[in-house]
Design a protein around this motif. Sequence first.
Motif, PDB file in Angstrom:
ATOM      1  N   ASP A  94      17.763  24.645   1.470  1.00 24.88           N
ATOM      2  CA  ASP A  94      19.120  24.963   0.942  1.00 24.88           C
ATOM      3  C   ASP A  94      19.698  24.007   0.389  1.00 24.88           C
ATOM      4  O   ASP A  94      20.410  23.865  -0.880  1.00 24.88           O
ATOM      5  CB  ASP A  94      19.735  25.822   2.158  1.00 24.88           C
ATOM      6  CG  ASP A  94      19.309  26.998   2.482  1.00 24.88           C
ATOM      7  OD1 ASP A  94      18.390  27.710   1.527  1.00 24.88           O
ATOM      8  OD2 ASP A  94      19.525  27.607   3.550  1.00 24.88           O
ATOM      9  N   GLU A  95      19.831  22.963   0.946  1.00 28.22           N
ATOM     10  CA  GLU A  95      20.523  21.623   0.427  1.00 28.22           C
ATOM     11  C   GLU A  95      19.900  21.074  -0.942  1.00 28.22           C
ATOM     12  O   GLU A  95      20.472  20.628  -1.541  1.00 28.22           O
ATOM     13  CB  GLU A  95      20.521  20.546   1.693  1.00 28.22           C
ATOM     14  CG  GLU A  95      21.274  19.091   1.175  1.00 28.22           C
ATOM     15  CD  GLU A  95      20.758  18.326   2.178  1.00 28.22           C
ATOM     16  OE1 GLU A  95      21.562  17.140   2.122  1.00 28.22           O
ATOM     17  OE2 GLU A  95      20.579  18.594   3.428  1.00 28.22           O
ATOM     18  N   LEU A  96      18.788  21.043  -0.609  1.00 23.93           N
ATOM     19  CA  LEU A  96      17.657  20.641  -1.897  1.00 23.93           C
ATOM     20  C   LEU A  96      17.844  21.217  -2.885  1.00 23.93           C
ATOM     21  O   LEU A  96      17.769  20.895  -4.154  1.00 23.93           O
ATOM     22  CB  LEU A  96      16.239  20.204  -1.426  1.00 23.93           C
ATOM     23  CG  LEU A  96      16.260  19.253  -0.390  1.00 23.93           C
ATOM     24  CD1 LEU A  96      14.835  19.063   0.244  1.00 23.93           C
ATOM     25  CD2 LEU A  96      16.594  17.737  -0.922  1.00 23.93           C
ATOM     26  N   VAL A  97      17.782  22.672  -2.748  1.00 20.21           N
ATOM     27  CA  VAL A  97      17.950  23.556  -3.783  1.00 20.21           C
ATOM     28  C   VAL A  97      19.125  23.341  -4.757  1.00 20.21           C
ATOM     29  O   VAL A  97      19.206  23.335  -5.990  1.00 20.21           O
ATOM     30  CB  VAL A  97      17.604  25.014  -3.465  1.00 20.21           C
ATOM     31  CG1 VAL A  97      18.309  26.094  -4.740  1.00 20.21           C
ATOM     32  CG2 VAL A  97      16.406  25.362  -3.118  1.00 20.21           C
ATOM     33  N   GLN A  98      20.554  23.311  -3.911  1.00 21.05           N
ATOM     34  CA  GLN A  98      21.688  23.017  -4.288  1.00 21.05           C
ATOM     35  C   GLN A  98      21.870  21.945  -5.271  1.00 21.05           C
ATOM     36  O   GLN A  98      22.497  21.875  -6.149  1.00 21.05           O
ATOM     37  CB  GLN A  98      22.834  23.264  -3.286  1.00 21.05           C
ATOM     38  CG  GLN A  98      22.932  24.667  -2.845  1.00 21.05           C
ATOM     39  CD  GLN A  98      23.191  25.648  -3.837  1.00 21.05           C
ATOM     40  OE1 GLN A  98      24.074  25.499  -4.746  1.00 21.05           O
ATOM     41  NE2 GLN A  98      22.291  26.740  -3.813  1.00 21.05           N
ATOM     42  N   ALA A  99      21.527  20.763  -4.661  1.00 22.33           N
ATOM     43  CA  ALA A  99      21.378  19.526  -5.289  1.00 22.33           C
ATOM     44  C   ALA A  99      20.598  19.850  -6.710  1.00 22.33           C
ATOM     45  O   ALA A  99      21.354  19.159  -7.727  1.00 22.33           O
ATOM     46  CB  ALA A  99      20.741  18.271  -4.532  1.00 22.33           C
ATOM     47  N   MET A 100      19.411  20.196  -6.749  1.00 21.66           N
ATOM     48  CA  MET A 100      18.613  20.329  -8.115  1.00 21.66           C
ATOM     49  C   MET A 100      19.398  21.275  -9.014  1.00 21.66           C
ATOM     50  O   MET A 100      19.453  21.086 -10.311  1.00 21.66           O
ATOM     51  CB  MET A 100      17.327  20.771  -7.695  1.00 21.66           C
ATOM     52  CG  MET A 100      16.413  20.951  -8.902  1.00 21.66           C
ATOM     53  SD  MET A 100      14.750  21.772  -8.671  1.00 21.66           S
ATOM     54  CE  MET A 100      14.119  20.164  -7.997  1.00 21.66           C
ATOM     55  N   VAL A 101      20.074  22.212  -8.435  1.00 23.06           N
ATOM     56  CA  VAL A 101      20.963  23.172  -9.308  1.00 23.06           C
ATOM     57  C   VAL A 101      21.910  22.495  -9.916  1.00 23.06           C
ATOM     58  O   VAL A 101      22.295  22.463 -11.318  1.00 23.06           O
ATOM     59  CB  VAL A 101      21.302  24.397  -8.486  1.00 23.06           C
ATOM     60  CG1 VAL A 101      22.461  25.179  -9.341  1.00 23.06           C
ATOM     61  CG2 VAL A 101      20.355  25.408  -8.189  1.00 23.06           C
ATOM     62  N   ARG A 102      22.659  21.594  -9.107  1.00 16.60           N
ATOM     63  CA  ARG A 102      23.729  20.971  -9.807  1.00 16.60           C
ATOM     64  C   ARG A 102      23.282  19.623 -10.642  1.00 16.60           C
ATOM     65  O   ARG A 102      23.958  19.274 -11.620  1.00 16.60           O
ATOM     66  CB  ARG A 102      24.379  20.151  -8.656  1.00 16.60           C
ATOM     67  CG  ARG A 102      25.515  21.063  -7.778  1.00 16.60           C
ATOM     68  CD  ARG A 102      26.321  20.207  -6.668  1.00 16.60           C
ATOM     69  NE  ARG A 102      25.733  19.116  -6.169  1.00 16.60           N
ATOM     70  CZ  ARG A 102      25.099  19.403  -4.955  1.00 16.60           C
ATOM     71  NH1 ARG A 102      25.187  20.731  -4.254  1.00 16.60           N
ATOM     72  NH2 ARG A 102      24.524  18.535  -4.043  1.00 16.60           N
ATOM     73  N   GLU A 103      22.209  18.968 -10.417  1.00 16.65           N
ATOM     74  CA  GLU A 103      21.655  18.016 -11.280  1.00 16.65           C
ATOM     75  C   GLU A 103      20.887  18.617 -12.320  1.00 16.65           C
ATOM     76  O   GLU A 103      20.954  17.938 -13.592  1.00 16.65           O
ATOM     77  CB  GLU A 103      20.568  17.263 -10.547  1.00 16.65           C
ATOM     78  CG  GLU A 103      21.591  16.346  -9.346  1.00 16.65           C
ATOM     79  CD  GLU A 103      20.328  15.392  -8.705  1.00 16.65           C
ATOM     80  OE1 GLU A 103      18.989  15.303  -9.067  1.00 16.65           O
ATOM     81  OE2 GLU A 103      20.952  14.756  -7.816  1.00 16.65           O
ATOM     82  N   THR A 104      20.591  19.624 -12.630  1.00 16.71           N
ATOM     83  CA  THR A 104      19.307  19.973 -13.547  1.00 16.71           C
ATOM     84  C   THR A 104      20.203  21.283 -14.559  1.00 16.71           C
ATOM     85  O   THR A 104      19.549  21.865 -15.508  1.00 16.71           O
ATOM     86  CB  THR A 104      18.234  20.545 -13.038  1.00 16.71           C
ATOM     87  OG1 THR A 104      18.174  21.579 -12.281  1.00 16.71           O
ATOM     88  CG2 THR A 104      17.270  19.225 -12.635  1.00 16.71           C
ATOM     89  N   GLY A 105      21.079  22.041 -13.825  1.00 13.97           N
ATOM     90  CA  GLY A 105      21.501  23.425 -14.167  1.00 13.97           C
ATOM     91  C   GLY A 105      20.539  24.576 -13.973  1.00 13.97           C
ATOM     92  O   GLY A 105      20.556  25.557 -14.566  1.00 13.97           O
ATOM     93  N   ALA A 106      19.332  24.143 -13.518  1.00 15.41           N
ATOM     94  CA  ALA A 106      18.341  25.325 -12.988  1.00 15.41           C
ATOM     95  C   ALA A 106      18.955  26.320 -12.289  1.00 15.41           C
ATOM     96  O   ALA A 106      19.939  26.255 -11.392  1.00 15.41           O
ATOM     97  CB  ALA A 106      17.135  24.816 -12.497  1.00 15.41           C
ATOM     98  N   LYS A 107      18.388  27.542 -12.289  1.00 16.83           N
ATOM     99  CA  LYS A 107      18.813  28.825 -11.381  1.00 16.83           C
ATOM    100  C   LYS A 107      18.102  28.509  -9.853  1.00 16.83           C
ATOM    101  O   LYS A 107      17.045  27.917  -9.912  1.00 16.83           O
ATOM    102  CB  LYS A 107      18.247  30.009 -11.897  1.00 16.83           C
ATOM    103  CG  LYS A 107      18.840  30.542 -13.368  1.00 16.83           C
ATOM    104  CD  LYS A 107      18.495  31.803 -13.710  1.00 16.83           C
ATOM    105  CE  LYS A 107      19.011  32.219 -15.005  1.00 16.83           C
ATOM    106  NZ  LYS A 107      20.482  32.221 -14.996  1.00 16.83           N
ATOM    107  N   PRO A 108      18.962  28.843  -9.067  1.00 17.48           N
ATOM    108  CA  PRO A 108      18.322  28.668  -7.516  1.00 17.48           C
ATOM    109  C   PRO A 108      16.956  29.446  -7.376  1.00 17.48           C
ATOM    110  O   PRO A 108      16.186  28.506  -6.805  1.00 17.48           O
ATOM    111  CB  PRO A 108      19.570  29.316  -6.823  1.00 17.48           C
ATOM    112  CG  PRO A 108      20.743  29.299  -7.598  1.00 17.48           C
ATOM    113  CD  PRO A 108      20.065  29.517  -9.187  1.00 17.48           C
TER     114      PRO A 108
END
Length: 103
Positions: A85-99
């Motif tokens: 969950d933490e890593l997904v949220q970090a990727m969403v914030r850094e890349t703008g990707a959908k969860p």
Amino acid sequence: MASGQTCHFGLVLNNLDMPTTNYFPVNDPISGTQVHLAPEATEEQAVAAVKSAAEAFEKSWRNTTPIQRRGVFQKAAQILERRQDELVQAMVRETGAKPSWAA
């Protein structure tokens, strides 16, 4: 990390923290807000990291058995699963990707 708080990540070389004074911002592409500052390695630090990795391979990884390597990868997978969950949220914030994509 609390909202509005900037995190500084450092460099690691030979399993030691390496000081750096140069950072670049990583911004959320959706909101434009700064997520964190990432360390900027010098050319010398980058070359030293490559040499360190090559030495580590020669001194230890090369001498591990497939079973030992499997254990290392399984432990890494367990950590990634536990922190998904933490890593997904970090990727969403850094890349703008959908969860769903980031997961």
